[in-house]
Design a protein around this motif. Sequence first.
Motif, PDB file in Angstrom:
ATOM      1  N   GLN A  60      13.448  -4.231  12.434  1.00 35.55           N
ATOM      2  CA  GLN A  60      13.253  -4.379  10.998  1.00 35.55           C
ATOM      3  C   GLN A  60      14.458  -3.824  10.252  1.00 35.55           C
ATOM      4  O   GLN A  60      15.002  -2.785  10.602  1.00 35.55           O
ATOM      5  N   SER A  61      14.878  -4.524   9.202  1.00 34.19           N
ATOM      6  CA  SER A  61      16.017  -4.079   8.404  1.00 34.19           C
ATOM      7  C   SER A  61      15.674  -2.823   7.629  1.00 34.19           C
ATOM      8  O   SER A  61      14.555  -2.658   7.144  1.00 34.19           O
ATOM      9  N   GLY A  62      16.667  -1.960   7.485  1.00 33.97           N
ATOM     10  CA  GLY A  62      16.470  -0.761   6.692  1.00 33.97           C
ATOM     11  C   GLY A  62      16.169  -1.077   5.227  1.00 33.97           C
ATOM     12  O   GLY A  62      15.578  -0.264   4.514  1.00 33.97           O
ATOM     13  N   LEU A  63      16.559  -2.266   4.781  1.00 32.59           N
ATOM     14  CA  LEU A  63      16.295  -2.666   3.401  1.00 32.59           C
ATOM     15  C   LEU A  63      14.808  -2.844   3.116  1.00 32.59           C
ATOM     16  O   LEU A  63      14.406  -2.938   1.958  1.00 32.59           O
ATOM     17  N   ASP A  64      13.999  -2.880   4.180  1.00 39.36           N
ATOM     18  CA  ASP A  64      12.553  -3.060   4.008  1.00 39.36           C
ATOM     19  C   ASP A  64      11.810  -1.740   3.783  1.00 39.36           C
ATOM     20  O   ASP A  64      10.585  -1.720   3.713  1.00 39.36           O
ATOM     21  N   ILE A  65      12.535  -0.640   3.654  1.00 43.98           N
ATOM     22  CA  ILE A  65      11.886   0.673   3.592  1.00 43.98           C
ATOM     23  C   ILE A  65      10.923   0.804   2.412  1.00 43.98           C
ATOM     24  O   ILE A  65       9.881   1.468   2.519  1.00 43.98           O
ATOM     25  N   LEU A  66      11.231   0.151   1.307  1.00 46.65           N
ATOM     26  CA  LEU A  66      10.375   0.298   0.128  1.00 46.65           C
ATOM     27  C   LEU A  66       9.006  -0.349   0.313  1.00 46.65           C
ATOM     28  O   LEU A  66       8.078  -0.045  -0.437  1.00 46.65           O
ATOM     29  N   GLU A  67       8.867  -1.222   1.306  1.00 52.07           N
ATOM     30  CA  GLU A  67       7.559  -1.814   1.594  1.00 52.07           C
ATOM     31  C   GLU A  67       6.562  -0.742   2.028  1.00 52.07           C
ATOM     32  O   GLU A  67       5.355  -0.896   1.863  1.00 52.07           O
ATOM     33  N   TYR A  68       7.080   0.334   2.605  1.00 51.28           N
ATOM     34  CA  TYR A  68       6.213   1.419   3.078  1.00 51.28           C
ATOM     35  C   TYR A  68       5.922   2.444   1.969  1.00 51.28           C
ATOM     36  O   TYR A  68       5.045   3.291   2.122  1.00 51.28           O
ATOM     37  N   PHE A  69       6.676   2.373   0.879  1.00 54.54           N
ATOM     38  CA  PHE A  69       6.493   3.330  -0.219  1.00 54.54           C
ATOM     39  C   PHE A  69       6.446   2.565  -1.551  1.00 54.54           C
ATOM     40  O   PHE A  69       7.362   2.667  -2.377  1.00 54.54           O
ATOM     41  N   PRO A  70       5.380   1.795  -1.760  1.00 58.00           N
ATOM     42  CA  PRO A  70       5.304   0.945  -2.959  1.00 58.00           C
ATOM     43  C   PRO A  70       5.159   1.716  -4.264  1.00 58.00           C
ATOM     44  O   PRO A  70       5.522   1.216  -5.329  1.00 58.00           O
TER      45      PRO A  70
END
Length: 250
Positions: A60-70
């Motif tokens: 998974q791309s690091g750019l997806d991190i905000l999906e875990y902290f909405p």
Amino acid sequence: MKTLIIDDEKRSRHLLSNLIAEHCPSIEEVYEASDLKLGVDVIKTEHPDIVFLDIEMPNQSGLDILEYFPEKVDFKIIFVTAYNQYAIEAFKLSAIDYLLKPVDITELKEAITKAKETIEAHNLSGQLNKLRNSFRQLSMDKIALEIPKGILFASHSDIIYFEANGMYTNVQLAEGKQKIICKPLKHFVVQLSDNAMFFKCHRSYFINLKYVEELVRDDGDYLLMSNQKRIPISKSKHNQFLEIVKETFM
């Protein structure tokens, strides 16, 4: 401060960890994770201040991190990657900084300094907000009086009356003290306009009804206060005062 390195390359993690240990004394603890999901688990348990995040990872791309902290991101992100084409995307996520591999020591120090300053500014803002809330609670029962050598916080219930004194105001307190305040009487009339216990009975007096002992009809009407001070009541305020008395006591 705590930091977390999320990178699928073990060598890259260890290299960055060693650089931080050698050159960044403000970082006291360094955690590592080999992918984004594991990194998210560490964030939720250890609460790092700064997260060094690789963008290009197999799962998974690091750019997806905000999906875990909405809702809230309470850590600062510094992206680390070998591919600078991700820079624009990274900063769209409000990253503190962006480092290219191999990591330059000077750029690393600058990125951590920037993150630290942002964290300290945020903490200061949080402290100021708490202080503001405390003063708002305090203002529900107290008033700040600017005396020549500072600020006196007096309870509304301890004030007998305010008396105009040119551009200043004399404040008589229940304990017998009188203070000269660096504000005109009008300031307190406006400030305490929502407090039903205070009544402007005369152009020069703003009284606390709690301390009125008697309305005297002799040689011009006046109010006798608990400290035996005679305070005039103007004709225009006389009927208003009587209405308040009738509504409250009769």
